[in-house]
Enzyme design. Structure first.
Site, mmCIF file in Angstrom:
data_model
loop_
_atom_site.group_PDB
_atom_site.id
_atom_site.type_symbol
_atom_site.label_atom_id
_atom_site.label_comp_id
_atom_site.label_asym_id
_atom_site.label_seq_id
_atom_site.Cartn_x
_atom_site.Cartn_y
_atom_site.Cartn_z
ATOM 1 N N THR A 1 0.813 -1.222 0.000
ATOM 2 C CA THR A 1 0.000 0.000 0.000
ATOM 3 C C THR A 1 0.850 1.278 0.000
ATOM 4 O O THR A 1 1.875 1.343 0.657
ATOM 5 C CB THR A 1 -0.897 0.001 1.249
ATOM 6 O OG1 THR A 1 -1.681 -1.188 1.211
ATOM 7 C CG2 THR A 1 -1.807 1.208 1.287
ATOM 8 N N GLU B 1 -6.644 -6.076 2.833
ATOM 9 C CA GLU B 1 -6.604 -7.228 1.922
ATOM 10 C C GLU B 1 -7.864 -7.321 1.056
ATOM 11 O O GLU B 1 -8.491 -8.359 0.932
ATOM 12 C CB GLU B 1 -6.363 -8.532 2.707
ATOM 13 C CG GLU B 1 -5.003 -8.485 3.405
ATOM 14 C CD GLU B 1 -4.464 -9.856 3.790
ATOM 15 O OE1 GLU B 1 -4.680 -10.800 3.020
ATOM 16 O OE2 GLU B 1 -3.822 -9.947 4.838
ATOM 17 N N GLY C 1 3.134 -2.770 8.376
ATOM 18 C CA GLY C 1 3.288 -3.421 9.681
ATOM 19 C C GLY C 1 4.722 -3.880 9.874
ATOM 20 O O GLY C 1 5.281 -4.553 9.019
#
Lengths: 709, 709
Positions: free
Chosen positions: B169, B461, B208
């Protein structure tokens, strides 16, 4: 940081040009928003006046906003990063500011200021409101004039050595106020009441201000005189010394700790262990106890209805304000966010231009206008009814009955509007968040905190479900009354036209006609109420159920009729307010109102099919019209959003700012709030390193020789 | 504390007795729950085996749960009070524990362990999953076998001096992966790629592990060779030194900071400034670049479909697990919470006995079972299809086509199930919270954190809305294919029976018959798909729209057909799994399945009315049946909930514990977590006192004399 914010190079998909210039994802958003803004075909300022209820109100609101915005105590930059302890501290500072305006300002301004502050910091408004709304409101409405004057003389009017809280809810009792178990037992010998918590489940719970701040409380307790239980009444009980804030004897308090939201409020629990208060601390506007233990009760319960309704009306009003904030963010973002391209060589499409995205935002924008119109009407009705109630000549039976009828209608109407508006806004916040994709999940765009702070509105001061069931019951009662030729309040007056409405059908008329749309909802609502009345009569007259059993049996129907009646009220109120609006903004308002009604019709089509108002062939046309009106409103949507007139300060979301420079503001905020020159975790040496640099486990070759086979 | 927990005295409404004893709000709950539990008419253990997929699975899951529960690193008592920094630290410790099981365990156990840990601590599962699922999964599926072996040799298999993250992303691009703007430009001279972030909106975002932990990333970047853009491919890029965790040259990272939930994950942003990596770091299972800059692309895109589907399947599976947790809390609480009395002299009624409360919880319990059955079937299909895909002989055209068809069906089916299951569970968590009233808003009963942690599943997702639109597109394509006599995958195979289904009506048959219920949904779904196909053909053939335009025009319909198709799939899967269940639990499962289908029918009645499958006269009967089945299931609801087999540790909510002692555990927890011997705020001296003890303002009598009039 400045260098990071600069444009680091050309777009790799460099063939794309836009308005003659090379398109750049990072720098284009403000240009795009300015273009949207330039499309306005109506005077935006006029729409703001409409929303605020007139130019004068707009000016007052803007003054208040400016005042708050400039006050450093209300700095909002770190609002989303505050840990609980710090949050409570800052909230207390803000309570100090906000409370000083309460006395000085007339009611409109006080309420507006509470609403506006609440929009950016719900904890501050609630923590201040616990004293001025709940404690002081209870003393004013349930105390005698002398009692009010007494508590004002103690500081209750100005928060000097005085902070009131409101001990209603218990651990074991919330909705059923009449079931509270705390006792207030009269001791004739000393002319005192003894307040007592009989067991842990009767602990007062959720009490805003109790953990650290409150000096006094209004306590709901069962009045016991000579062993007789007179039910739950209100008592002022001192909790803390007003000099050193130590707890009074017999008072135990604790901190409720972590909540889903509104962590700036010091909610606490309170237990009373044989706490003695003078008899005169019982609030005695209605029920009175004299020094001999004689109890006199008021003839009319309804007279004490009013106290809790104000809160509900405020929540209905706040619903559209909060919805406006989050729609502003999501809609502006949708007007600058591009994703997927439909035409090669063109920039990707704005997500706002996707029909499905319009479906997610635009009908909810219309809904927000409808909530505004409906709550405005409710607010006026509330003022009128409360004034009538206070001034009614109790010996004039007709006037008294009319005042009581008004209060009943106010009670059920505000119940439905509070419930469906607070739910509606919760859903709007959630939808807006999702419509911003991952950026909606960031703490800094406000959706998470907004949702967590908001949703308690669906539970407190009347759980929404319980309110709907009681509104549904009132509608059945109104239906029964109408059948006997009795009077029905204004909001549900269409029930008296049930027979006429029952025969109505669309019959090829233009479904966009406001008259038709209102008629459609009135007929559906009347039909539902009549069906419920029929079933009620069947259950009570033929099946021998008592009232309680019959209403219980009809729960689902009660909920449904409250829902449809409330929606009908919103549609009618919205069209009426469009009718009264200035010509220059009528077209845009009319589109919004029509969209709201069509969207509602589409969502609820089953009942119009069952009633025969619509035929199956009408349905596709309605869906097409909803899409069409979405497209129409979309063209003007940025100017419409601008008319909400919420400054960047009150939006407090970088992706939703006025200038549309979404990525820049957002990146900037994230970097500013998380300045890390250190690429290692604070716990790196202690935790990350020993784990990540642990040696390899070697194969244990000696193992096989350890024990012989 | 012990004395506070004791019963402080008798109930003031002392006339109430219950089962021959004086009724006490505080002490009665565990007694009430034990009575509910004793009502079980089926072997609860057998239902657990059904839910887990067999006795052996149950035993394995219980072993894992016990292991986690006993591990002090997983102590959950302070989980709801953790500030972000502490949360991240504890999460890192737990990552250390969880990651050590991944290699050792077979796939079923690894996935289950991730699910189970995620249920109480979503951050730990995600933070571990970022490496093992996203990074390692990408290397495995997009890298060659040699590349996989290489990265394993560097530590990627065991988290030794290696932590992978996943740079997909960007700030400006999420859903449209193909639109990512980061570039990977081939430099033939040095045989390297240059990874570069062209401008701020191309900053990798939400990554993350990036803020503090990750040493490497899989980066999505546009492959540019000799000025030609080959689209987005995957590249392994080192981020940090594996000795001292300092950033590599050209890498800028920052902390994303506060999120709505999952604050234990160190999400970060990453910018690349002309970062050079060896050519061999591009993952080359499909597209390959040789040292001369020759690019070879794979013949079939679909071969790389699989990588993202696993995550969606897991989310569908987790949906029922999370729903089970929150339903356990809300249902047990409803079975011990009493409010309002219907019979004088009796205790108040359990809220679970109110029809309306049953409406809120019990159909959602049935929904949870349906999601479990549907996701289980999807999981099996996924395993089979992935295996086929990996092992298919690429020269066997028939086998290859069949494998590709399976992947397509898997893609659209998992899209719909992921979307509606994650939404469904979000709604269930929210409803469960509201059904617990104020206590649902307490931080300690887990709903707030649960909701905040869960809802990102609706966005990441594959944004749910986008997934639904793509599932809807696939259904239209399947419909088109069916009209040409082509093959349609199993889940949508009923489309081939459209004509037969179109003529079906209820016609007085028993609506409770599973065959009728499945037929009703298949006919509605087939009808919707056919209508969409008709409109698609009209738009493309008569109105001259291209495919993209036509699909855009049909957005709302695409969403609707995906919704109804997914619901149909759940209903069919649920009934099929009931059919295969042991006789001893068939009756209870059958009630749940029938309730789920009837409740779905009621909610969606408009379309059955439009199609003529139902007539308006059928509707009241369906509502009555829903109430009736709610009542039936209610009788067994506590044993059913028990069958979810979630221990108090995994519930982590005092009002939902197994023994039903809700008020005691809740009060106990609040006091334990907020031990305040001090009744003043920590900021009392500094803030409360100066404000509350400020002197009165005196009237300024001198003012009038200040200036002469």
């Amino acid at each position: 940081m400045a260098s990071r914010l600069a444009n680091l190079g050309a777009n790799p998909t460099a063939a794309v040009t836009h308005d003659g210039k090379e398109y750049n994802t990072f720098t284009e958003p403000p240009v795009a928003l300015a273009q949207e803004r330039a499309k306005a075909k109506f005077p935006v300022r006029e729409l703001t006046y409409y929303l605020d209820g007139g130019e004068e109100n707009t000016k007052k609101i803007e003054e208040m906003m400016l005042d708050i915005e400039r006050n450093p105590i209300f700095s909002m930059d770190d609002q989303y990063d505050l840990p609980m302890e710090k949050n409570r501290e800052i909230t207390m500072q803000r309570v100090g500011v906000l409370s000083q305006y309460v006395q000085a300002a007339p009611e409109f301004e006080s309420l507006k200021r509470f609403s506006i502050v609440g929009l950016i910091d719900a904890s501050t408004t609630t923590r201040t409101g616990v004293h001025f709304g709940l404690f002081f409101g209870a003393v004013r409405s349930s105390g005698t004039n002398e009692q009010l004057a007494y508590w004002v003389s103690k500081g209750a009017g100005t928060l000097r050595r005085f902070f009131g809280c409101f001990c209603m809810t218990e651990l074991g009792h919330g909705s059923n106020v009449a079931g509270m178990e705390t006792t207030a037992t009269f001791d004739k010998k000393t002319d005192e009441f003894v307040i007592h918590t009989p067991h842990v489940a009767a602990t007062k719970w959720w009490i805003g201000g109790a953990a650290h701040t409150a000096t006094h409380t209004v306590c709901y307790a069962r009045l016991i005189v000579d062993g007789k239980d007179y039910g739950v009444k209100n008592f002022v009980v001192p909790l803390r010394d007003t000099e050193d804030w130590s707890l009074k004897p017999g008072i135990a308090v604790g901190d409720i700790g972590k909540k889903m939201g509104r962590d700036g409020i010091d909610n606490g629990w309170v237990q009373f262990t044989h706490v003695r208060i003078p008899r005169q601390y019982m609030l005695m506007r209605y029920t009175k106890v004299d020094s001999e233990g004689n109890v006199t009760q008021p003839p009319l319960d309804q007279l004490s209805y009013g106290a809790l309704i104000g809160g509900r009306v405020s929540m209905a009003v706040d619903s559209s304000l909060w919805a406006a904030r989050f729609l502003t963010i999501a809609t502006r973002y949708a007007a600058v966010r591009r994703q997927f391209s439909s035409t090669p060589g063109e920039p990707e499409s704005k997500i706002l231009d996707y029909k499905f995205h319009q479906r997610r935002l635009i009908p909810r924008l219309a809904y927000t206008f409808a909530m505004r119109a409906g709550s405005e009407k409710l607010l006026q009705f509330h003022s009128k009814a409360m004034e009538n109630m206070l001034n009614v000549d109790k010996n004039d039976k007709t006037a008294l009955n009319s005042a009581i009828e008004d209060m009943k209608e106010l009670f059920s109407l505000s119940a439905g509007l509070k419930a469906f508006s607070t739910w509606g806004t919760a859903e709007i916040i959630d939808q807006c968040r999702q419509s911003c994709g991952g950026h909606g999940y960031s703490g800094y765009n406000g959706f998470g905190q907004g949702y967590n702070d908001w949703v308690v509105q669906c539970t407190w001061e009347g759980d929404n479900n319980i309110l709907c069931l009681s509104a549904g019951r009132a509608l059945i009662q109104a239906g029964l009354s109408a059948r006997k030729g009795g009077k029905v309040g204004d909001a549900a007056s269409y029930i008296t036209r049930s027979q006429e409405l029952a025969s109505k059908k669309l019959n090829g008329r233009d479904i966009r006609d406001p008259k038709v749309l209102v008629e459609a909802f009135e007929s559906a609502s009347a039909r539902g109420i009549n069906r419920a009345v029929d079933r009620y009569l069947e259950l009570t007259e033929k099946k021998g159920l008592n009232q309680t059993q019959a209403f219980e049996e009809l729960s689902q129907l009660r909920f449904e009729i409250a829902r449809v009646h409330t929606r009908t009220y919103l549609i009618r109120s919205f069209f009426a307010s469009v009718e009264a609006a200035k010509d220059s903004i009528k077209p845009v308002l009319s589109d919004l109102a029509t969209l709201f009604a069509l969207w509602s019709l589409e969502a609820d089509s089953a009942q119009f099919l069952v009633s025969g108002y619509l035929s199956p062939d009408d349905i596709p046309q309605i869906t097409t019209l909803v899409d069409e009106y979405n497209g129409k409103v979309r063209e003007q949507v940025i100017p419409i959003i601008d008319a909400f007139n919420l400054s960047d300060f009150f939006i407090n979301a970088p992706i939703g700012q006025y200038d549309g420079n979404a990525y820049k503001h957002y990146f900037d905020k994230v970097v500013r709030r998380n300045p890390n020159r250190e690429s290692r975790a604070p716990y790196h040496e202690r935790l990350v390193k020993p784990f990540m640099q642990r040696p390899e486990e070697e194969d244990d070759e000696d193992l096989e020789e350890l024990v012989e086979d």
